[in-house]
Each structure stands twice: as C-alpha cells, then as structure tokens.
Motif scaffolding. Structure first.
Motif, mmCIF file in Angstrom:
data_model
loop_
_atom_site.group_PDB
_atom_site.id
_atom_site.type_symbol
_atom_site.label_atom_id
_atom_site.label_comp_id
_atom_site.label_asym_id
_atom_site.label_seq_id
_atom_site.Cartn_x
_atom_site.Cartn_y
_atom_site.Cartn_z
ATOM 1 N N THR A 18 -0.211 6.591 -3.965
ATOM 2 C CA THR A 18 0.515 6.921 -5.193
ATOM 3 C C THR A 18 0.865 5.644 -5.970
ATOM 4 O OG1 THR A 18 2.724 6.757 -4.240
ATOM 5 C CG2 THR A 18 1.571 8.886 -4.001
ATOM 6 N N PRO A 19 1.107 5.787 -7.273
ATOM 7 C CA PRO A 19 1.579 4.636 -8.043
ATOM 8 C C PRO A 19 2.866 4.039 -7.464
ATOM 9 C CG PRO A 19 0.833 6.341 -9.529
ATOM 10 C CD PRO A 19 0.816 6.933 -8.135
ATOM 11 N N ASP A 20 3.716 4.858 -6.898
ATOM 12 C CA ASP A 20 4.935 4.343 -6.257
ATOM 13 C C ASP A 20 4.596 3.458 -5.058
ATOM 14 O OD1 ASP A 20 6.619 5.562 -8.084
ATOM 15 O OD2 ASP A 20 7.004 7.313 -6.808
ATOM 16 N N ASP A 21 3.535 3.808 -4.332
ATOM 17 C CA ASP A 21 3.103 2.989 -3.199
ATOM 18 C C ASP A 21 2.534 1.652 -3.680
ATOM 19 O OD1 ASP A 21 3.769 4.938 -1.272
ATOM 20 O OD2 ASP A 21 1.793 5.886 -1.445
ATOM 21 N N ALA A 22 1.876 1.679 -4.831
ATOM 22 C CA ALA A 22 1.272 0.465 -5.379
ATOM 23 C C ALA A 22 2.294 -0.452 -6.046
ATOM 24 C CB ALA A 22 0.177 0.835 -6.384
#
Length: 103
Positions: A18-22
């Motif tokens: 996810t973008p949150d993980d990135a």
C-alpha cells in the motif's frame, strides 16, 4: 547499434504494497532519485497519475548498470515496490532528446 551509454530505459515502478507501506521510504527514494539525476543516469522521473500506483523513470546507460541501480532503490530494498525495465535504442525524436543518448 549505439554504445551502452546511448541506450534508453523506461523504468516502471509499481508499488507492491500500500502507499502507506511505501510512505516511510519516500525520503530515501527521493534522495536516490536526486543522486541518479545528478550523476546523469536518470533523465526524467515522475509519479504516475493517479497517485499511489508507482512512478516512471527515463534512464540512460547500460542495461546492467540500470538494473543494478534499480535494485538499490529504497522501495525495492524495503520490498514495497518492483520495477519493470523496458530498454530501447533511440532512433527518432527531438534533437535535444536524442543528444542525451549520444551519437
């Protein structure tokens, strides 16, 4: 055939998480981009639209060198992204663009 310096590579970055993980890796990724823009390997880079799907980099150099550089991207090292690399020999285009890839 052009020398290796004259090869064009399109690097398609896709987030694998996810973008949150990135997000925590963005500052290191930006530093990585700036390093390779400064050394002349990256000619252009940008985020894909819509946001959150990845990015695109236009690079020059040998395929082997570009693959090594791509593998060192903080997004790749952290396991939150992957690259697809498409290589081409520049043929026709605006003179200013072709000049970036040598004779």
């Amino acid at each position: 055939m052009r020398n290796d310096r004259g090869m064009l590579h399109v690097l398609l970055l896709r987030y694998t998480r996810t973008p949150d993980d990135a997000a925590p890796h963005v500052p290191d990724h930006v530093e990585y981009l700036e390093t390779h823009h400064d050394d002349g390997t990256f000619v252009l880079s940008g985020q894909t639209a819509p946001d959150g799907t990845g990015g695109v980099i236009l690079a020059r150099g040998s395929r082997a060198a570009v693959e090594r550089i791509a593998a060192a991207d903080p997004f790749i090292v952290a396991g939150v992204g992957s690259y697809e690399i498409i290589s081409a020999e520049p043929g026709r285009g605006a003179r200013e663009v072709l000049d970036l890839f040598g004779p």
